[in-house]
Design a protein around this motif. Sequence first.
Motif, mmCIF file in Angstrom:
data_model
loop_
_atom_site.group_PDB
_atom_site.id
_atom_site.type_symbol
_atom_site.label_atom_id
_atom_site.label_comp_id
_atom_site.label_asym_id
_atom_site.label_seq_id
_atom_site.Cartn_x
_atom_site.Cartn_y
_atom_site.Cartn_z
ATOM 1 N N UNK A 82 0.863 -1.181 0.000
ATOM 2 C CA UNK A 82 0.000 0.000 0.000
ATOM 3 C C UNK A 82 0.896 1.226 0.000
ATOM 4 N N UNK A 83 0.385 2.332 -0.490
ATOM 5 C CA UNK A 83 1.177 3.550 -0.651
ATOM 6 C C UNK A 83 0.629 4.687 0.190
ATOM 7 N N UNK A 84 1.526 5.552 0.655
ATOM 8 C CA UNK A 84 1.177 6.801 1.315
ATOM 9 C C UNK A 84 1.881 7.936 0.577
ATOM 10 N N UNK A 85 1.207 9.062 0.425
ATOM 11 C CA UNK A 85 1.861 10.254 -0.115
ATOM 12 C C UNK A 85 2.794 10.836 0.940
ATOM 13 N N UNK A 86 3.989 11.243 0.536
ATOM 14 C CA UNK A 86 4.884 11.920 1.473
ATOM 15 C C UNK A 86 5.554 13.117 0.800
ATOM 16 N N UNK A 112 10.931 17.273 -1.949
ATOM 17 C CA UNK A 112 10.719 16.107 -2.800
ATOM 18 C C UNK A 112 9.321 15.556 -2.535
ATOM 19 N N UNK A 113 8.540 15.373 -3.599
ATOM 20 C CA UNK A 113 7.235 14.713 -3.505
ATOM 21 C C UNK A 113 7.401 13.270 -3.952
ATOM 22 N N UNK A 114 6.910 12.340 -3.156
ATOM 23 C CA UNK A 114 7.046 10.941 -3.540
ATOM 24 C C UNK A 114 6.021 10.107 -2.769
ATOM 25 N N UNK A 115 6.136 8.806 -2.878
ATOM 26 C CA UNK A 115 5.256 7.914 -2.128
ATOM 27 C C UNK A 115 6.104 6.986 -1.267
ATOM 28 N N UNK A 165 27.042 4.591 -0.299
ATOM 29 C CA UNK A 165 26.219 5.599 -0.946
ATOM 30 C C UNK A 165 26.558 5.599 -2.435
ATOM 31 N N UNK A 166 25.502 5.620 -3.300
ATOM 32 C CA UNK A 166 25.710 5.573 -4.743
ATOM 33 C C UNK A 166 25.359 6.906 -5.391
ATOM 34 N N UNK A 167 24.174 7.420 -5.053
ATOM 35 C CA UNK A 167 23.714 8.667 -5.664
ATOM 36 C C UNK A 167 22.500 9.160 -4.898
ATOM 37 N N UNK A 168 21.989 10.311 -5.330
ATOM 38 C CA UNK A 168 20.708 10.751 -4.783
ATOM 39 C C UNK A 168 19.628 9.789 -5.254
ATOM 40 N N UNK A 169 18.562 9.649 -4.474
ATOM 41 C CA UNK A 169 17.479 8.727 -4.814
ATOM 42 C C UNK A 169 16.860 9.107 -6.148
ATOM 43 N N UNK A 170 16.391 8.094 -6.873
ATOM 44 C CA UNK A 170 15.760 8.322 -8.160
ATOM 45 C C UNK A 170 14.497 9.155 -7.976
ATOM 46 N N UNK A 171 14.340 10.141 -8.850
ATOM 47 C CA UNK A 171 13.198 11.032 -8.739
ATOM 48 C C UNK A 171 12.036 10.497 -9.557
ATOM 49 N N UNK A 172 10.854 10.382 -8.917
ATOM 50 C CA UNK A 172 9.674 9.849 -9.588
ATOM 51 C C UNK A 172 8.545 10.866 -9.703
ATOM 52 N N UNK A 173 8.797 12.093 -9.300
ATOM 53 C CA UNK A 173 7.788 13.141 -9.424
ATOM 54 C C UNK A 173 8.446 14.389 -9.978
#
Length: 895
Positions: A27-31, A244-247, A284-292
């Motif tokens: 299940x997903x939550x908006x964050x 950052x907007x994500x789930x 650490x590899x990179x900043x998190x992948x952006x999905x929004x």
Amino acid sequence: MEQRNWLVAGLLIGTTSLAFGAPVSSTDLDIVIRDFQPNHPDFENFSEEYVSPGDSPSPCTSGMCRDNIYNGTVCGGARCVGYDDTWYGFEALHKSCGNGRSKTGAQIGQDGYPMLSNPFLPSYLASMVSAAQPLEYGQCTEDGSFNGRAVTKRGYTKVATGSDGQPAVHGATCTGGTVWENPVYYTPGMVMPYLLFSDVDGDASVTGQDDMLDGVTIVKLQDLCDNAHFEQWYSDVPGVNKRTNTVLTIPKENEKSTFYVIDYNYNNGGYFPLDSINPQTMNWVSAAECKTEVCDTWGPQSLSIFCPPYDYQYDKDQTDFLKQNTYDLCKGWLNNGGPREPTAALNAVATSGIGLSHLRNYNFTMMGYAKFKYNELNQTPNHEVFEFTGDDDMWIFVDGVLVVDLGGTHLSAPGKVDIAVLAANNHGCQADPGLVSFMGNPPLMNEANCVPGTTKWQNNTWHHLHFFYADRQTDGSNMYIRTSLSEIAPTKYGQPSIMDFIITINGDTTTNSMFLNSELDPGVVAGMVMGDMPSILVVRNKYDVSGRVIGKDTLGYVITAMSEPENRGADGFMYEIKGNLVDVNGQPVSTGLLGGDELAFNFPSADPTVEGYNWNSKMTYGGAPFSIVSKGGKSVDAFPAEWGLITLNVKPKTVIVPQDKSIDRPDFDAQAHELSGMAGSNGLPDSATGELLLTALPAVTGQDPLTLSDEQLALYTAAPATDGSNAGLTPSTTPVAYKSSTGPRCFTAGGNESCVSYAFTTTQPFKVNVRVFDHLGHFVSQYTQVVTADEFTKALQKATGTTSTASCGESKVVNPGTPLMPKGSGAMLVTVKMYPVTQEGRKLGTGPYIYQMSIIKEEYEYCYMQGGTTPSYSYMRYQRTSETYRRGYRRLNTK
């Protein structure tokens, strides 16, 4: 991400029925995450170690004190960067953090409840106080493993058993002894007990709401535990934080469990949503992948080790969770400026062999949101819960009212929301004695989640959960969520979902408005329109020959035209679309979309249960699988928890028809005499100058009473024609309901009606107002009458020989879960009869009169027989119609 709360399993071909309730994988939550630099005044203060000179029980002998941090004896002989005079001046805020050294704040018991009553919670929650021993958190003596490697573990040392036989506090636990352990403290009272919600016009108030992600504000209550700039924590402040907007995707605990669990703790590397980390090496590899579309960070500026800016007595022996000694890395960090210098971590990593396994983006806040449905059946055998465990500040609100208060920088601390307890106390829907004296009414008390006049949450109502989390201190980042909320609305930042679908019929024009949680990728929209694949699945009721609902049909909708999106705020992104409804074989379905149909985006899948639909093979474009993708890059790969519902919004012009053209009226002498006797000195009440007749209209094939012309409507009110021209259109000669405050007084004599009558059709509860003036504009009388939703429903139920056996399915808006059954067509003919008297009850004289009619139709949900054959779920919006008529009147002497 896969969310299948309502996974459809069993749609094979054609008319196979839709089966709900298959397993859900996540299940997903908006964050909304806001990233801060470590030199922000409210972050990296090390207040949990704060001890001033001479303080008991530990005088400043081991370096853990205010002066040693300020003097920076471990930072190259100078002050550590950022621990300046401003920091020094905030001693009261540093020292007010609840912890074992300051002895302020409150503790949590081994059963997970606070050990002190919290006056900032509603009384029914404030009274839930632990009588158990304090909960402790520490370093375990037993070794664990992570990816096959031995780790140094941390967890709770003593946890009580709950009434269900399970641990009362969930999360990492030490099963043996400990190297060290400390009681779990927190700082209550940092925030106001109510959230603020912005009105649609942007005015910050506690009435109305715009966007539950951008229109909500958490407000500071007291200056405590380094919150001097709290207004910046959960608001966008250019140059101070980045957003950052994500789930947050929470997987199912296991196939048989009803719980969704996400567990980030010291033992598995911690929670770092803004970083991409190699799961094997933990580097650490990179900043998190952006999905929004909104995705901006400061990058990794901290190290995931305990490295305070003072002489730490255990620094030479300290190891990380992978048992790597961190002394050299810590010294390198301090020598480059320490925890409050943004470049210090990167510089320290460059000279350390283990630096990348600790390089992280700490110092962020997070607001999470979920809209969930309350269902009594989901509270047995166990209550639905939302549990959150984390280090540093955490507050949870339901319907805008605080339910968990765990402020401050602290060890991993648990909080629990029990949905059944909130429901039983009508949480957020009535003033609570514990808060009303200084907070007033709850902020969402007048919203749709609350039903007036009730003492508990009503079944199938939607409610709002917000949580606010802050990670303000390096060392570890713990976040554990365990929830059994079974019905959560689609997220705004997750995969595209259809939230609502409105078919508007305005005369001869039909408009399809589709509301989505997120904007679609423009290239994807072009592909949807150019292709011939059914990009939307349509589920509707299936009937047997007698009209009873026996299951569901699944159809496909091929989009042929789609407008540019229109941002409607909390309602989502609105697209106007056109298309064709087809069956599983691609053949057109003549009915088109109907009210009550449920919609979800189609998607290609290799899952055998989804292939059973025989639809995913059609989700191709140019021979390749075709996915529906949001503008931020989120693709549809599962069905949502709640499918979008089609509502029918018919906007006919309310036709008001005079029921006869005669100006000759029989004498009203006896009736007027009675009315004048009732009038008294104040005149007749507005409801006593006329009367109403309600007549149910039958379902007639090919006819829609809502869109009849005035000529057609006149046929309904006329006697049957001898030539049969109005056959089938004449309503029952017996009205199903009558409403008057004085009794029936209108009559017919000599073929003439004594009252002046008008008629109109409606499918909604209504209010009618008629004002009468003479030809000079002088007021004569006024008639006002109201037919409530309950009266309207009962009037339809009285209709004889018109009850349909077909159902529109369960009600979704007015009374969720109740089957809607049409009575006749579901429409009513309303006849308004005006007495020929003044407001004082005196008879009208011969002459011309002006009738000003206003009809207000209330918002209403109903089941309607479209064209007399198919029941369809419809939802009428508020309507208002005003017309003016001139009618001649001549009183006849019938004596």
